[in-house]
Motif scaffolding. Structure first.
Motif, short mmCIF file in Angstrom:
data_model
loop_
_atom_site.label_atom_id
_atom_site.label_comp_id
_atom_site.label_asym_id
_atom_site.label_seq_id
_atom_site.Cartn_x
_atom_site.Cartn_y
_atom_site.Cartn_z
N ALA A 191 9.58 5.09 -0.10
CA ALA A 191 10.00 4.10 0.89
C ALA A 191 9.05 2.92 0.91
N MET A 192 7.76 3.16 0.75
CA MET A 192 6.80 2.07 0.80
C MET A 192 6.99 1.14 -0.39
N MET A 193 7.16 1.71 -1.57
CA MET A 193 7.39 0.86 -2.73
C MET A 193 8.69 0.09 -2.58
N GLN B 9 1.72 -4.55 5.56
CA GLN B 9 1.14 -4.16 4.28
C GLN B 9 0.69 -5.40 3.53
N GLY B 10 -0.22 -5.18 2.59
CA GLY B 10 -0.83 -6.32 1.93
C GLY B 10 -1.66 -7.13 2.91
N VAL B 11 -2.25 -6.46 3.88
CA VAL B 11 -3.00 -7.15 4.95
C VAL B 11 -4.23 -7.84 4.37
N GLN B 12 -4.42 -9.10 4.75
CA GLN B 12 -5.53 -9.90 4.25
C GLN B 12 -6.67 -10.04 5.25
N SER B 13 -6.39 -9.82 6.53
CA SER B 13 -7.40 -9.99 7.55
C SER B 13 -7.23 -8.93 8.63
N LEU B 14 -8.32 -8.39 9.11
CA LEU B 14 -8.27 -7.39 10.18
C LEU B 14 -7.54 -7.94 11.40
N ALA B 15 -7.65 -9.24 11.62
CA ALA B 15 -7.02 -9.87 12.78
C ALA B 15 -5.50 -9.82 12.70
N PHE C 191 -4.40 -1.10 -0.65
CA PHE C 191 -3.92 -2.49 -0.54
C PHE C 191 -2.94 -2.67 0.61
N VAL C 192 -2.56 -1.57 1.29
CA VAL C 192 -1.60 -1.69 2.39
C VAL C 192 -2.24 -2.37 3.58
N GLY C 193 -3.36 -1.79 4.05
CA GLY C 193 -4.03 -2.37 5.19
C GLY C 193 -4.97 -1.38 5.86
N PRO C 194 -5.82 -1.85 6.76
CA PRO C 194 -6.82 -0.98 7.38
C PRO C 194 -6.22 0.07 8.29
N HIS C 195 -5.06 -0.24 8.90
CA HIS C 195 -4.41 0.73 9.79
C HIS C 195 -3.98 1.96 9.01
N TYR C 196 -3.42 1.74 7.82
CA TYR C 196 -2.93 2.83 6.99
C TYR C 196 -4.08 3.63 6.38
N ALA C 197 -5.08 2.92 5.84
CA ALA C 197 -6.21 3.59 5.22
C ALA C 197 -6.97 4.45 6.23
N SER C 198 -7.16 3.92 7.43
CA SER C 198 -7.91 4.67 8.43
C SER C 198 -7.12 5.86 8.95
N ALA C 199 -5.79 5.74 9.06
CA ALA C 199 -4.97 6.87 9.49
C ALA C 199 -5.00 7.99 8.46
N LYS C 200 -4.93 7.63 7.18
CA LYS C 200 -4.95 8.64 6.13
C LYS C 200 -6.32 9.30 6.03
N SER C 201 -7.39 8.53 6.18
CA SER C 201 -8.72 9.13 6.11
C SER C 201 -8.96 10.08 7.28
N ALA C 202 -8.33 9.82 8.41
CA ALA C 202 -8.45 10.73 9.55
C ALA C 202 -7.89 12.11 9.24
N GLN C 203 -6.88 12.16 8.38
CA GLN C 203 -6.34 13.46 7.96
C GLN C 203 -7.40 14.31 7.29
N HIS C 204 -8.29 13.67 6.53
CA HIS C 204 -9.25 14.41 5.74
C HIS C 204 -10.24 15.18 6.62
N GLY C 205 -10.73 14.53 7.66
CA GLY C 205 -11.64 15.21 8.56
C GLY C 205 -10.99 16.41 9.22
N PHE C 206 -9.72 16.25 9.58
CA PHE C 206 -8.99 17.36 10.18
C PHE C 206 -8.79 18.50 9.19
N VAL C 207 -8.43 18.17 7.96
CA VAL C 207 -8.26 19.19 6.91
C VAL C 207 -9.55 19.98 6.73
N HIS C 208 -10.68 19.29 6.65
CA HIS C 208 -11.94 19.96 6.40
C HIS C 208 -12.32 20.89 7.57
N TRP C 209 -12.10 20.43 8.79
CA TRP C 209 -12.44 21.29 9.93
C TRP C 209 -11.53 22.50 10.00
#
Length: 264
Positions: free
Chosen positions: A202-204, A104-110, A160-178
């Motif tokens: 837990a995250m906080m 979390q607080g990831v600064q670089s995709l690498a 602000f957590v990181g790209p892994h978390y943001a992308s996983a959560k956004s994947a939920q949205h496509g599934f919800v809509h379908w």
């Protein structure tokens, strides 16, 4: 259908899961299947005590705990088997369990290995989809069901957590809509709630660093980013989830509960 429905809440011992469990108990209309992974017996006993004391029903709400590792699909299948073995079915599924996997607080995709992306998707999204697959046939058969995902405002903003978390959560949205469109005429609603920063989750807790003062400083700094000037409360998410369950005319929605962070 029996008068009392069955609600399966994953991640039930965390801040949002605990508040949602208590909110359901207060209605007296639901028996509860409470998922946990590593929560202690003391934590589970405390939640069970709160549930029983909160119930508005003269007939005691049934609440049972079920252990499962949400990173394992076999464990998720066993969870469904165990829950239906006790209750027979699931009427309300709140896919609340989630994790950041130590990044979390990831600064670089690498900084995030690709296998962490895959594991994060599995815990936050894939296991919820699998549970939905398993619970949905009975909902369709009886002509009533509610499926809700606990997403994040990060799915809209990157967070602000990181790209892994943001992308996983956004994947939920496509599934919800379908899925919402697929089952809308079958009495099943499908939605997601997308919180911003929520106190006592837990995250906080994992952001508190090496001391209470540092944790408070972090909380104040993050709260300052929100238009309302404070973190959200788990109970505010629970109230939104209960509203989604009670309102048959709301489906195919991702509702942000974020203190005004995201305008849509």
């Amino acid at each position: 259908m029996p008068d009392r429905k069955v609600a399966l809440i994953t991640g039930a011992t965390g801040g949002i899961g605990r508040a949602t469990s208590i909110a359901f108990a207060k209605t007296g209309q639901y028996d509860l299947a409470l998922h946990y992974n590593t929560a202690s017996q003391e934590t589970r006993d405390a939640l069970l005590s709160q549930i029983q004391s909160s119930s508005s029903s003269s007939d005691t709400v049934k609440a049972h705990f079920f252990q499962a590792d949400m990173s394992s699909y076999d464990s998720v299948r066993k969870l469904h088997e165990d829950v239906t073995g006790v209750y027979g079915r699931v009427d309300v599924l709140f896919n609340n369990a989630g994790a950041v996997l130590g990044h979390q607080g990831v600064q670089s995709l690498a900084d995030v290995p690709i296998d962490v992306f895959e594991q994060t998707w599995r815990v936050n999204t894939g296991s919820g989809i699998l549970l939905t697959q398993l619970c949905l046939p009975e909902m369709e058969k009886q002509g009533w069901g509610r499926i809700i995902f606990d997403s994040s405002v990060a799915a809209f903003t990157g967070g602000f957590v990181g790209p892994h978390y943001a992308s996983a959560k956004s994947a939920q949205h496509g599934f919800v809509h379908w899925l919402a469109g697929n089952v809308a005429r079958k009495g099943v609603t499908v939605n997601a709630v997308a919180p911003a920063l929520i106190k006592d989750t837990a995250m906080m807790g994992s952001m508190d660093g090496d001391g209470e003062d540092k944790g408070k400083e972090m909380e104040e700094r993050l709260a300052g980013r929100l238009p309302v000037g404070r973190l959200g409360r788990p109970e505010e998410i629970a109230e939104t989830v209960l509203w989604m369950v009670n309102t048959a005319y709301v489906t195919n929605k991702v509702i942000t509960v974020d203190g005004g962070m995201y305008p849509y």
